[in-house]
Design an enzyme around this catalytic site. Structure first.
Site, PDB file in Angstrom:
ATOM      1  N   SER A  79      24.973  31.866  23.170  1.00  0.00           N
ATOM      2  CA  SER A  79      23.536  32.093  23.099  1.00  0.00           C
ATOM      3  C   SER A  79      22.994  32.089  24.514  1.00  0.00           C
ATOM      4  O   SER A  79      23.633  31.550  25.424  1.00  0.00           O
ATOM      5  CB  SER A  79      22.903  30.952  22.291  1.00  0.00           C
ATOM      6  OG  SER A  79      21.515  30.904  22.465  1.00  0.00           O
TER       7      SER A  79
ATOM      8  N   TYR B 225      21.669  21.738  20.450  1.00  0.00           N
ATOM      9  CA  TYR B 225      22.144  23.123  20.396  1.00  0.00           C
ATOM     10  C   TYR B 225      22.490  23.629  21.796  1.00  0.00           C
ATOM     11  O   TYR B 225      23.563  24.192  22.013  1.00  0.00           O
ATOM     12  CB  TYR B 225      21.074  23.998  19.748  1.00  0.00           C
ATOM     13  CG  TYR B 225      21.441  25.450  19.660  1.00  0.00           C
ATOM     14  CD1 TYR B 225      22.408  25.880  18.754  1.00  0.00           C
ATOM     15  CD2 TYR B 225      20.807  26.399  20.450  1.00  0.00           C
ATOM     16  CE1 TYR B 225      22.747  27.220  18.655  1.00  0.00           C
ATOM     17  CE2 TYR B 225      21.139  27.741  20.356  1.00  0.00           C
ATOM     18  CZ  TYR B 225      22.105  28.151  19.459  1.00  0.00           C
ATOM     19  OH  TYR B 225      22.435  29.480  19.370  1.00  0.00           O
TER      20      TYR B 225
END
Length: 175
Positions: free
Chosen positions: A141, A154
């Site tokens: 990401s 995350y």
């Protein structure tokens, strides 16, 4: 790309679902791995829309469970004998501010997003070495490169995947 075998983890929604359908459309047979195969209806409907449902095989896989990974590895190799592409996509985004997030939540995040990638890769890397080919894609990401507030579990997990993937790339470069 006919008869190529791809494994995609985390296929019940999102990027895993989209990636699976695209691989099917270009001729791959896809082993669509998900923690709960009861959630496969969206994936199967999307594959059906594109007329590629006959080349998809849904297998259950919990990337946080060693027994599940071993059973998955055994089933894939018994049924297909090889893996051409492994896409480590399974994951989720834990959110909240640092002082509000329990250590258990951080551990859960890392078990799925980091240790799951390590374990599934380790299960299939020897197969790829033996067959002298293969491609491993670890889905990360922008959060693996740039931090944002409120997403520390995350973001930390994606930073870990970025570093680990670079090490794996360097180790596999001679092959």
């Amino acid at each position: 790309m006919n008869n190529k075998i791809a494994i995609v983890t985390g296929t019940s929604s999102g990027f895993g679902l989209i990636t699976t359908v695209e691989l099917l459309r270009i001729g791959f047979t896809v082993i669509a791995a998900m923690r709960n195969s009861g959630k496969s209806s969206s994936l199967l409907q999307e594959a059906s829309k594109h007329g590629v449902e006959s080349k998809i095989i849904v297998f259950e896989l919990d990337v946080t469970n060693e027994k599940s990974i071993l059973a998955f590895q055994t089933r894939v190799l018994d049924e297909f004998g090889r893996v051409d592409v492994l896409i480590n996509n399974a994951g989720y985004a834990g959110a909240g501010f640092v002082e509000e997030i329990s250590m258990d939540e951080y551990r859960k995040q890392f078990e799925t997003n980091v240790f799951g990638v390590f374990a599934v890769t380790k299960a299939f890397l020897p197969v790829m070495r033996k067959q002298k080919h293969g491609c491993i894609i670890n889905v990360s990401s922008i959060s693996g490169k740039v931090a944002f507030p409120g997403l520390s579990p995350y973001i930390a997990s994606k930073h870990a995947i970025e570093g680990w993937s670079e090490s794996l790339r360097l180790e596999m470069q001679p092959f």
